[in-house]
Design a protein around this motif. Structure first.
Motif, mmCIF file in Angstrom:
data_model
loop_
_atom_site.group_PDB
_atom_site.id
_atom_site.type_symbol
_atom_site.label_atom_id
_atom_site.label_comp_id
_atom_site.label_asym_id
_atom_site.label_seq_id
_atom_site.Cartn_x
_atom_site.Cartn_y
_atom_site.Cartn_z
ATOM 1 N N ALA A 1 46.344 39.801 25.001
ATOM 2 C CA ALA A 1 46.319 38.595 25.892
ATOM 3 C C ALA A 1 47.031 40.105 27.317
ATOM 4 N N MET A 2 48.081 40.604 26.936
ATOM 5 C CA MET A 2 49.415 41.181 28.239
ATOM 6 C C MET A 2 47.552 42.220 28.812
ATOM 7 N N ASN A 3 46.890 43.099 27.901
ATOM 8 C CA ASN A 3 46.014 43.709 28.713
ATOM 9 C C ASN A 3 45.048 42.734 29.927
ATOM 10 N N GLU A 4 44.538 41.568 30.076
ATOM 11 C CA GLU A 4 44.516 40.769 30.869
ATOM 12 C C GLU A 4 44.658 41.195 32.298
ATOM 13 N N THR A 5 43.478 41.459 32.760
ATOM 14 C CA THR A 5 43.936 42.225 34.151
ATOM 15 C C THR A 5 44.087 40.479 35.401
ATOM 16 N N THR A 6 43.325 39.475 34.783
ATOM 17 C CA THR A 6 42.919 38.332 35.245
ATOM 18 C C THR A 6 44.358 37.010 35.239
ATOM 19 N N TYR A 7 44.803 36.324 35.826
ATOM 20 C CA TYR A 7 45.775 35.459 35.440
ATOM 21 C C TYR A 7 44.799 34.098 34.339
ATOM 22 N N LEU B 1 38.353 27.020 26.944
ATOM 23 C CA LEU B 1 37.282 27.561 26.845
ATOM 24 C C LEU B 1 37.284 28.959 28.272
ATOM 25 N N ALA B 2 38.082 28.809 28.781
ATOM 26 C CA ALA B 2 38.352 29.966 29.651
ATOM 27 C C ALA B 2 37.361 31.318 28.662
ATOM 28 N N PRO B 3 36.709 32.159 29.166
ATOM 29 C CA PRO B 3 36.428 33.759 28.308
ATOM 30 C C PRO B 3 37.162 34.804 28.604
ATOM 31 N N ARG B 4 37.907 34.445 29.146
ATOM 32 C CA ARG B 4 38.813 35.818 29.296
ATOM 33 C C ARG B 4 40.159 35.336 30.472
ATOM 34 N N GLY B 5 40.706 36.270 30.425
ATOM 35 C CA GLY B 5 42.553 35.858 31.521
ATOM 36 C C GLY B 5 43.519 35.815 31.015
ATOM 37 N N PHE B 6 44.831 36.001 31.159
ATOM 38 C CA PHE B 6 45.823 35.944 30.292
ATOM 39 C C PHE B 6 46.142 35.277 30.521
ATOM 40 N N ARG B 7 45.906 33.127 31.083
ATOM 41 C CA ARG B 7 46.218 32.492 30.504
ATOM 42 C C ARG B 7 46.173 31.851 29.196
ATOM 43 N N ASN B 8 44.683 31.993 29.531
ATOM 44 C CA ASN B 8 44.023 31.490 27.733
ATOM 45 C C ASN B 8 44.155 32.484 26.276
ATOM 46 N N ARG B 9 44.338 33.644 26.881
ATOM 47 C CA ARG B 9 44.525 34.816 25.135
ATOM 48 C C ARG B 9 45.982 34.117 25.312
ATOM 49 N N ARG C 1 53.536 44.634 35.019
ATOM 50 C CA ARG C 1 52.962 45.071 34.132
ATOM 51 C C ARG C 1 51.375 45.093 35.472
ATOM 52 N N HIS C 2 50.860 43.494 35.502
ATOM 53 C CA HIS C 2 49.655 43.954 36.540
ATOM 54 C C HIS C 2 49.965 43.373 38.306
ATOM 55 N N PRO C 3 51.386 44.319 38.534
ATOM 56 C CA PRO C 3 51.459 43.869 40.103
ATOM 57 C C PRO C 3 50.388 43.347 41.612
ATOM 58 N N ASP C 4 49.573 44.231 41.091
ATOM 59 C CA ASP C 4 47.832 43.777 42.100
ATOM 60 C C ASP C 4 47.572 42.595 41.521
ATOM 61 N N ALA C 5 46.838 41.967 40.414
ATOM 62 C CA ALA C 5 46.764 40.666 40.199
ATOM 63 C C ALA C 5 46.927 39.724 41.161
ATOM 64 N N GLU C 6 46.309 38.475 40.915
ATOM 65 C CA GLU C 6 46.755 37.272 41.682
ATOM 66 C C GLU C 6 47.361 36.777 40.895
ATOM 67 N N PRO C 7 48.940 36.340 41.855
ATOM 68 C CA PRO C 7 50.292 35.695 39.791
ATOM 69 C C PRO C 7 49.524 34.601 39.857
ATOM 70 N N TYR C 8 48.585 32.931 40.457
ATOM 71 C CA TYR C 8 48.385 33.028 39.321
ATOM 72 C C TYR C 8 47.201 31.498 39.921
ATOM 73 N N LEU C 9 45.967 31.578 39.056
ATOM 74 C CA LEU C 9 44.939 31.017 39.573
ATOM 75 C C LEU C 9 44.559 29.697 39.165
ATOM 76 N N PRO C 10 43.773 28.095 39.674
ATOM 77 C CA PRO C 10 42.758 29.160 41.126
ATOM 78 C C PRO C 10 43.793 29.115 42.224
ATOM 79 N N ALA C 11 43.601 29.501 43.228
ATOM 80 C CA ALA C 11 43.609 29.235 44.397
ATOM 81 C C ALA C 11 43.970 28.226 45.390
ATOM 82 N N ARG C 12 42.280 27.715 45.409
ATOM 83 C CA ARG C 12 42.261 26.499 45.795
ATOM 84 C C ARG C 12 41.436 26.009 44.635
#
Length: 289
Positions: free
Chosen positions: A162-168, A176-184, A239-250
């Motif tokens: 989970a920690m290695n995911e680069t997208t929130y 059912l989100a197929p990837r992303g830190f939150r669901n992992r 660990r991922h300072p360049d990732a969007e801190p939260y999604l969805p943005a809109r």
């Protein structure tokens, strides 16, 4: 000045006693059961109608951060020196660790009915009646490892996945989100119908008893578990300072099945009407040991 949340394994006997005493004071006042009812009310799943803010949704982390803060502030009204400790379940992985000692959270439930009979939250000690729950019975229940369908606590490798995911988070913004830190990290099965759980969800299933489902707050270990989940989110941000801190943005657009069902970055979180953005950073309020 920011205060510190400690690893539960570093607490002194006096610190454990103060935490337990403050929790019991909230129980006596009725305030603790208000937290239980809030979690039950906001436990909304993919298949339910309406807004999801606490589970199976991108706001899983900020909603529980606010929930933890409200609980911590309630504890501090009882004892200003108390904070919520965290339980690193990748390290303290057995019923023999001090977390489950008689002087702290008590141990496993007995085999016959899963009733916890040791420690300060045992019903027999007269301090911990279950009043708001989705199960019958007025005593706290645990069933470590669920022997009838065995499960282990998450490993360091599982958490690292989970920690290695680069997208929130990613569409469809649910379990059912197929990837992303939150669901992992939240830990839903990869595919519908699978019985394998991960990370956060796996811990709830390992403790079992009242930790299963919406009434999980009835077990005080809920708070230590979610403090570690919160710490993992904090570490992921670093660990991922360049990732969007939260999604969805809109907000999801018209026709999207998730429109009106998930919070976007600019929204506020019920039941507190707290701007979600306010929960993205915590270091001005508390830090982790």
């Amino acid at each position: 000045m920011a205060y510190t949340r400690q690893n539960q394994r570093t607490l002194t006997k006096a610190q454990k006693r103060r935490f337990v005493d403050a929790v019991l004071a909230l129980k006596r006042s009725g305030r603790y059961d208000e937290f239980v009812r809030t979690h039950i009310d906001f436990y909304v799943g993919d298949g339910d109608g309406g807004l999801r803010v606490a589970h199976m949704t991108p706001s899983f982390f900020p909603w529980h951060r606010k929930f933890l803060l409200e609980f911590e502030r309630a504890l501090q009204k009882v004892d200003s020196g108390v904070t919520v400790p965290y339980w690193d379940w990748t390290v303290d992985r057995t019923p023999a660790v001090s977390l489950w000692g008689d002087d702290f959270l008590g141990g496993n439930g007995r085999r016959s009915d899963r009733q916890v009979t040791t420690g300060p939250f045992a019903h027999r000690n007269g301090h911990w009646d279950i009043k708001a729950a989705v199960t019958d019975g007025d005593f706290l229940m645990r069933d470590f490892g669920r022997p009838q369908a065995p499960v282990e606590l998450p490993s360091k490798a599982e958490l690292a996945d989970a920690m290695n995911e680069t997208t929130y988070d990613v569409e469809p913004w649910n379990s059912l989100a197929p990837r992303g830190f939150r669901n992992r990290l939240e830990g839903w099965p990869v595919r519908r119908g699978e019985r394998r759980w991960f990370n956060h969800n796996q811990v709830h299933r390992w403790v079992s008893g009242h930790m299963l489902g919406a009434g999980s707050v009835n077990d005080p270990v809920f708070w230590l578990h979610h403090a570690f989940v919160d710490l993992c989110w904090s570490r992921w941000r670093r660990r991922h300072p360049d990732a969007e801190p939260y999604l969805p943005a809109r907000k999801p657009g018209p026709g999207d099945a998730q429109r009106g069902r998930v919070l976007a970055l600019g929204d506020t979180m019920p039941p507190w009407d707290t701007p979600l953005r306010d929960m993205l950073e915590h270091t001005s309020v508390y830090r982790y040991e």
